[in-house]
Design a protein around this motif. Structure first.
Motif, PDB file in Angstrom:
ATOM      1  N   PRO A 223     -22.042   3.779 -12.097  1.00 17.59           N
ATOM      2  CA  PRO A 223     -22.401   2.374 -12.323  1.00 17.59           C
ATOM      3  C   PRO A 223     -21.291   1.555 -12.986  1.00 17.59           C
ATOM      4  CG  PRO A 223     -24.228   3.796 -12.905  1.00 17.59           C
ATOM      5  CD  PRO A 223     -23.065   4.698 -12.624  1.00 17.59           C
ATOM      6  N   GLN A 224     -20.405   2.240 -13.735  1.00 13.51           N
ATOM      7  CA  GLN A 224     -19.314   1.540 -14.413  1.00 13.51           C
ATOM      8  C   GLN A 224     -17.966   1.759 -13.716  1.00 13.51           C
ATOM      9  OE1 GLN A 224     -20.158  -0.460 -16.956  1.00 13.51           O
ATOM     10  NE2 GLN A 224     -22.266   0.234 -16.627  1.00 13.51           N
ATOM     11  N   VAL A 225     -17.976   2.113 -12.434  1.00 16.54           N
ATOM     12  CA  VAL A 225     -16.735   2.409 -11.733  1.00 16.54           C
ATOM     13  C   VAL A 225     -15.776   1.215 -11.779  1.00 16.54           C
ATOM     14  CG1 VAL A 225     -17.608   1.635  -9.470  1.00 16.54           C
ATOM     15  CG2 VAL A 225     -15.759   3.337  -9.589  1.00 16.54           C
ATOM     16  N   THR A 226     -14.482   1.539 -11.883  1.00 19.07           N
ATOM     17  CA  THR A 226     -13.433   0.523 -11.915  1.00 19.07           C
ATOM     18  C   THR A 226     -12.335   0.897 -10.924  1.00 19.07           C
ATOM     19  OG1 THR A 226     -13.837   0.091 -14.264  1.00 19.07           O
ATOM     20  CG2 THR A 226     -11.740  -0.670 -13.367  1.00 19.07           C
ATOM     21  N   VAL A 227     -11.855  -0.098 -10.191  1.00 22.06           N
ATOM     22  CA  VAL A 227     -10.723   0.094  -9.273  1.00 22.06           C
ATOM     23  C   VAL A 227      -9.552  -0.729  -9.789  1.00 22.06           C
ATOM     24  CG1 VAL A 227      -9.860  -0.147  -6.917  1.00 22.06           C
ATOM     25  CG2 VAL A 227     -12.277   0.391  -7.317  1.00 22.06           C
ATOM     26  N   ARG A 228      -8.400  -0.097  -9.891  1.00 20.83           N
ATOM     27  CA  ARG A 228      -7.171  -0.806 -10.227  1.00 20.83           C
ATOM     28  C   ARG A 228      -6.158  -0.559  -9.130  1.00 20.83           C
ATOM     29  NH1 ARG A 228      -5.269   1.115 -15.917  1.00 20.83           N
ATOM     30  NH2 ARG A 228      -3.623  -0.405 -15.473  1.00 20.83           N
ATOM     31  N   ALA A 229      -5.477  -1.618  -8.704  1.00 15.05           N
ATOM     32  CA  ALA A 229      -4.522  -1.518  -7.602  1.00 15.05           C
ATOM     33  C   ALA A 229      -3.146  -1.980  -8.061  1.00 15.05           C
ATOM     34  CB  ALA A 229      -4.988  -2.354  -6.413  1.00 15.05           C
ATOM     35  N   ASP A 230      -2.116  -1.292  -7.597  1.00 17.67           N
ATOM     36  CA  ASP A 230      -0.724  -1.611  -7.949  1.00 17.67           C
ATOM     37  C   ASP A 230       0.059  -1.899  -6.674  1.00 17.67           C
ATOM     38  OD1 ASP A 230       1.967  -1.595  -8.600  1.00 17.67           O
ATOM     39  OD2 ASP A 230       1.826   0.090  -9.982  1.00 17.67           O
ATOM     40  N   GLY A 231       0.307  -3.203  -6.448  1.00 16.15           N
ATOM     41  CA  GLY A 231       1.159  -3.613  -5.333  1.00 16.15           C
ATOM     42  C   GLY A 231       2.508  -4.096  -5.796  1.00 16.15           C
ATOM     43  N   GLY A 232       2.650  -4.320  -7.105  1.00 17.09           N
ATOM     44  CA  GLY A 232       3.931  -4.717  -7.673  1.00 17.09           C
ATOM     45  C   GLY A 232       4.485  -6.030  -7.146  1.00 17.09           C
ATOM     46  N   GLY A 233       3.631  -6.824  -6.512  1.00 16.34           N
ATOM     47  CA  GLY A 233       4.117  -8.065  -5.917  1.00 16.34           C
ATOM     48  C   GLY A 233       4.858  -7.854  -4.615  1.00 16.34           C
ATOM     49  N   LYS A 234       4.937  -6.596  -4.168  1.00 17.01           N
ATOM     50  CA  LYS A 234       5.665  -6.276  -2.929  1.00 17.01           C
ATOM     51  C   LYS A 234       4.742  -6.332  -1.720  1.00 17.01           C
ATOM     52  CE  LYS A 234       9.361  -5.336  -5.329  1.00 17.01           C
ATOM     53  NZ  LYS A 234       9.982  -4.000  -5.344  1.00 17.01           N
ATOM     54  N   VAL A 235       3.495  -5.920  -1.914  1.00 20.68           N
ATOM     55  CA  VAL A 235       2.492  -5.977  -0.851  1.00 20.68           C
ATOM     56  C   VAL A 235       1.205  -6.515  -1.461  1.00 20.68           C
ATOM     57  CG1 VAL A 235       3.486  -4.034   0.446  1.00 20.68           C
ATOM     58  CG2 VAL A 235       1.695  -3.621  -1.250  1.00 20.68           C
ATOM     59  N   ARG A 236       0.290  -6.967  -0.598  1.00 22.20           N
ATOM     60  CA  ARG A 236      -0.952  -7.553  -1.088  1.00 22.20           C
ATOM     61  C   ARG A 236      -1.828  -6.481  -1.726  1.00 22.20           C
ATOM     62  NH1 ARG A 236      -5.042 -11.315   2.549  1.00 22.20           N
ATOM     63  NH2 ARG A 236      -6.470 -11.897   0.835  1.00 22.20           N
ATOM     64  N   ALA A 237      -2.329  -6.787  -2.922  1.00 20.55           N
ATOM     65  CA  ALA A 237      -3.221  -5.863  -3.631  1.00 20.55           C
ATOM     66  C   ALA A 237      -4.052  -6.675  -4.612  1.00 20.55           C
ATOM     67  CB  ALA A 237      -2.419  -4.796  -4.379  1.00 20.55           C
TER      68      ALA A 237
END
Length: 316
Positions: A223-237
């Motif tokens: 229920p408390q799941v979290t997603v973090r994404a790292d695109g570094g500004g190089k690709v869409r995230a």
């Protein structure tokens, strides 16, 4: 490692004395230390290269006065890492979106810590876990001195009398730094599942994504799941964390509808079961998972191409 550095290292083996050759053989251990400090493979390589450069810049007389060249290199490597960690927060404030540690494929280079099996297991972190994405992310939340003391003692088994000189504290202060980091890290390790169950849940996640099964996906998520994404500004995230099961499930189904991942394969990521995304025959993303209490609690998505080199061709 770039080819020119490899050639430099080969030449230096011939030029310098027996102690230097032994030190070059310790390079893998030094890179292992630096990676666990910094969470970035190419920065770890650069730090170790700088440490060797400082050794070679010493006079012959100064080198002869150093009783343990390997210990000297460890100290210098860690001090450079401390400097890097001190400035990392400012650099990451300018980073586009979330900064995540670099994902690594299974590779024997990242397992050699030289740590023995003695001591109280309750006071130790499992070797395989020392480079896990969850561990590296958690290490970002402790102070640089705590991180250094914890890694050198709990992972590489260095005594606090040696660590004290690196962090500029007393041995007792070094012990307290490691204990503080250990308590902080252990708080996130409760309810951890076995590797077999972790792999089974990641496999079920992949199958649900590929079949567009929203309900099954939601059922796999805490229920408390979290997603973090790292695109570094190089690709869409995603620039901000995604919170909650329904948003998380729809996010991943959307990625597949947009053909971000034309193929998902199950592979170990930093020693734990994860997923690798492929498009047009190339790796374009890595997904690492934390599983607690039988459900996925954290998903880390790394799509910054600068952090995927180890997954392409010959790796680092």
């Amino acid at each position: 490692m770039p080819a020119d550095r490899g050639q430099d290292a080969s030449s230096l083996r011939l030029i310098f004395d027996k102690h230097t050759a032994v030190m070059m053989d310790e390079r893998v251990t030094l890179v292992n230390i630096a990676f666990r400090m910094l969470g970035c493979a190419h920065e770890a390589e650069d730090v170790v290269h700088e440490a060797f450069a400082r050794w070679f810049a010493l006079s012959d007389e100064a080198r002869r006065e150093i009783r343990s060249p390997v210990a000297w290199l460890v100290r210098v490597t860690c001090r450079i890492c401390l400097d890097q960690l001190g400035s990392a927060r400012a650099r990451r404030e300018r980073y586009v979106g979330d900064w995540l540690p670099e994902p690594l494929p299974d590779d024997s280079r990242w397992g050699g810590t030289g740590r023995n099996s003695s001591g109280d297991p309750a006071e130790r972190v499992a070797l395989d876990d020392s480079v896990s994405m969850g561990m590296l992310v958690m290490l970002e939340s402790v102070t640089p001195a705590e991180r250094v003391a914890f890694i050198l003692h709990d992972v590489f088994d260095l005594p606090h009398t040696e660590i004290a000189g690196i962090v500029g504290r007393s041995a007792e202060s070094s012990r307290q730094l490691a204990a503080s980091a250990r308590r902080h890290l252990r708080s996130d390790r409760r309810r951890a599942v076995s590797t077999h169950q972790h792999r089974s849940i990641v496999s079920a996640f992949r199958n649900a994504c590929e079949h567009g099964d929203l309900d099954t996906l939601i059922g796999l998520l805490d229920p408390q799941v979290t997603v973090r994404a790292d695109g570094g500004g190089k690709v869409r995230a995603a620039l901000r964390p995604i919170l909650g099961p329904e948003k998380t499930a729809r996010y991943f189904l959307g990625l597949l509808r947009n053909r971000f991942a034309r193929e998902l394969t199950e592979e170990n990521v930093n020693g734990c079961p994860g997923l690798v995304s492929h498009a047009d025959g190339e790796v374009n993303g890595i997904m690492a998972f934390a599983v607690r209490g039988g459900r996925i609690t954290q998903i880390w998505v790394i799509v910054n191409p600068d952090k995927l080199h180890a997954w392409k061709g010959s790796g680092l």
